[in-house]
Design a protein around this motif. Structure first.
Motif, short mmCIF file in Angstrom:
data_model
loop_
_atom_site.label_atom_id
_atom_site.label_comp_id
_atom_site.label_asym_id
_atom_site.label_seq_id
_atom_site.Cartn_x
_atom_site.Cartn_y
_atom_site.Cartn_z
N ARG A 122 38.42 12.33 55.36
CA ARG A 122 38.68 12.57 54.38
C ARG A 122 37.97 13.26 53.79
O ARG A 122 38.10 15.06 53.31
N LYS A 125 37.63 17.27 56.09
CA LYS A 125 38.74 18.05 55.22
C LYS A 125 39.04 18.82 54.38
O LYS A 125 39.09 20.00 54.56
N LYS A 126 38.15 18.11 53.12
CA LYS A 126 37.32 19.09 52.03
C LYS A 126 36.99 19.71 52.14
O LYS A 126 37.22 21.19 51.68
N ARG A 402 49.28 16.88 53.15
CA ARG A 402 48.82 16.07 52.01
C ARG A 402 50.12 15.06 52.24
O ARG A 402 50.05 14.26 52.07
N ARG A 439 48.27 7.34 52.39
CA ARG A 439 46.84 8.07 53.30
C ARG A 439 47.10 8.79 54.40
O ARG A 439 48.32 9.41 54.08
N ALA A 440 45.98 9.29 55.31
CA ALA A 440 46.28 9.61 56.07
C ALA A 440 46.57 9.35 57.31
O ALA A 440 47.46 10.63 58.16
#
Length: 579
Positions: A122, A125-126, A402, A439-440
């Motif tokens: 997470r 990716k940000k 997303r 959730r991913a």
């Protein structure tokens, strides 16, 4: 990671390369340089040389210095520490450099690499999205992002970042297990093939066509790395043939409606040509119904689906709480309705589709004692009608990274009632539906929000009114309002206009190979109205509660809901099967 990238000393001409090497070796061998560097520029040069030769500890010692040192030195310190897998100190070095040079894309890329190594996808990716904002032309963060989404089984998001680089190129495409569906339909359903690049548009179009065939209860598309940077694509599809995927599923599907006196005879993929027969038989004494539909892909086109149907109903209605006429309460109204029609659904691409259809129907009403005025008789007039409609379904927003989608639909329906006091009518309906998986991976905490509205201009009979309530023949659910009273329809608000908003959240509680159990809250709000004043909700309605969903064999969903009418204080427990 971008640790392989080279950093040249600012202003150093290429011909001084040999001199720099000799100087750095001399100073390093004496040990004096590390303790008292002559200048920041020479430290930068020596640290870069240590990086080039793979001496990570020397590079880290050279590059670390005072807090106000240049961001280039922070960058080299971070690279060296990352190579030594000292993640916490490497992160601090990159963060320090990023604060000094907030528009330098190297720092978020390297911070993403550290997060990736620590399995914090997470955060990785940000940082990568930040790097792309700073340098949209850099292919490295795009490739990195695609890889992470690929590992998370989010193929659509991976393609969004792969496709600008003409990736992934397919080496092979296969179905597993092999399908019984006609080979021509299989091939025409696919909008990609080897050795093409798999694009997001092709993936979405293929998924829409497979759904339009109506013979697959589940699907999963798997992409695996192959030789020379290519990929093998496998479509895992659960195919319905005859009764269903299996004899057990066929029996469960057929008898799933027994608790409410209904059976569902269904046969799929007849002749291997995606010809599907669906039907319903209900012997409930208050609302008998028989329904039959046959659908097929005309001209063997999986993007088209033509359906013919017939529907017959014999229903008892209790309108004591929803009809505001001046006469006596209609507690024993009987309506008989027979209809036949045809419709077609066309998949244009993965973003939108359209549908059209026509229907002829006849209805008659009995037990109308107390109906006196012409305005009241309008809703209960025996009549034959002809109607046609055109609808469009369009995805407005897709944010695959997303896992969010916003879909819309609109439908216009026009027709005529052939009876005295009636005549032409037009109905317009529209909807917005948002779906989000927070959730991913997986579908835990799936959240759905839907807003729908509709209005009819012209006169209409009872069966053409919108109904807000939970009932099996109605999809406009206010889950704290029962659509029936003692088994008779008419308990929920009715009208020629409506607005309805639904929100729900589903939390996964348990799952195995046979069923999946979900539980979550819901909130519904809406109102119905009619210009005659004879129908309508009179107030804005709010319902809330909880529902349980049990998904059987991936094809049937049992829904158990408990809703409360917040205005009226009534509670409704309801159970049904969604197909």
């Amino acid at each position: 990671m971008a640790a392989e990238r080279q950093l040249d000393a600012a202003g150093a001409p290429p011909k001084s390369r040999v001199i720099r090497v000799l100087f750095a070796v001399l100073v390093l061998s004496s040990g004096a340089f590390a303790q008292s560097p002559s200048s920041e520029q020479s430290r930068l040069t020596a640290a870069q040389l240590a990086i080039d030769s793979g001496r990570w500890e020397d590079a880290a010692a050279l590059a670390r210095g005072p807090a106000d040192q240049s961001p280039d030195l922070d960058f080299l310190a971070g690279l060296a520490l990352a190579r030594l897998e000292i993640w916490s100190e490497a992160k601090l070095a990159f963060e320090a450099g990023s604060r000094k040079a907030p528009k330098d894309p190297r720092f978020p890329v390297e911070l993403a690499g550290i997060s990736y190594k620590q399995k914090d996808y997470r955060t990785a990716k940000k940082f990568l999205r930040r790097a792309l904002e700073l340098n949209p032309q850099d292919a490295y963060p795009r490739e990195f992002l695609a890889t992470i989404y690929f590992l998370e089984s989010n193929l659509e998001a991976a393609l969004k970042y792969w496709n600008p680089e003409d990736k992934p190129r397919l080496r092979s495409v296969a179905f597993s297990p092999p399908l019984q569906l006609n080979e021509s339909l299989q091939n025409r359903a696919l909008t990609f093939n080897a050795p093409q690049v798999l694009t997001s548009a092709a993936l979405l179009a293929t998924q829409s066509r497979l759904d339009n065939l109506g013979v697959f209860s589940k699907r999963r598309i798997e992409l695996n790395p192959a030789e020379s940077g290519n990929y093998d694509l496998t479509l895992h599809l659960s195919e319905k043939n005859g009764w269903g995927d299996s004899r057990l599923e066929g029996i469960i599907s057929l008898l799933s409606g027994l608790p409410y006196a209904t059976i569902y005879p269904e046969f799929y993929n007849l002749g291997r040509d995606s010809i599907n027969l669906t039907s319903l038989g209900r012997w409930d004494s208050e609302k008998r119904r028989a329904f039959l539909a046959v659908s097929l892909p005309p001209r063997g086109d999986p993007g088209l689906r033509l359906r013919f149907y017939a529907d017959a109903r014999n229903e008892n209605w209790n309108l004591a709480q929803t009809f505001f006429g001046a006469g006596t309460f209609l507690t024993d109204l009987n309506m008989r309705r027979a209809a036949a029609g045809a419709d077609v659904h066309s998949v244009v691409n993965g973003w939108w589709s359209w549908s059209a259809g026509a229907e002829i129907a006849n209805r008659n009403f009995r037990n109308l004692s107390g109906i006196t005025s012409s305005a009241e008789r309008t809703f209960f007039t025996d009549a034959t009608s002809i109607a046609g409609w055109l609808g469009v379904q369009r995805t407005l927003v897709r944010v695959p990274e997303r896992r969010f989608t916003l879909d819309s639909s609109a439908e216009a329906r026009a027709g005529r009632e052939f009876a005295d006091g009636l005549g032409p009518f037009v109905t317009l309906c529209g909807s917005l539906r948002a779906r989000w998986f927070p959730r991913a991976t997986g579908d835990d905490y799936e959240t759905q929000t839907q807003i729908r509205a509709g209005a009819t201009a012209g006169k209409a009979t009872l069966d053409e009114l919108f109904q807000l309530g939970i009932e099996r023949d109605n999809d406009l659910w206010l889950r704290g309002h029962a659509g029936t009273s003692d088994g008779r329809k008419g308990a929920a608000p009715l009208g020629r206009r409506y607005f309805l908003a639904n929100w729900e959240l589903d939390k996964n509680i348990y799952q195995n190979g046979f069923f999946t159990l979900k539980l979550g809250p819901f909130l519904d709000s809406g109102a119905a109205a009619d210009s005659s004043g004879l129908f309508g909700s009179r107030h804005w309605l709010w319902d809330t509660g909880a529902q349980c969903k049990v998904r059987l064999l991936g094809s049937l969903t049992i829904v158990l809901s408990y809703g409360r009418d917040l205005r009226g204080g009534r509670n409704v427990f309801y159970g049904t099967v969604l197909r």
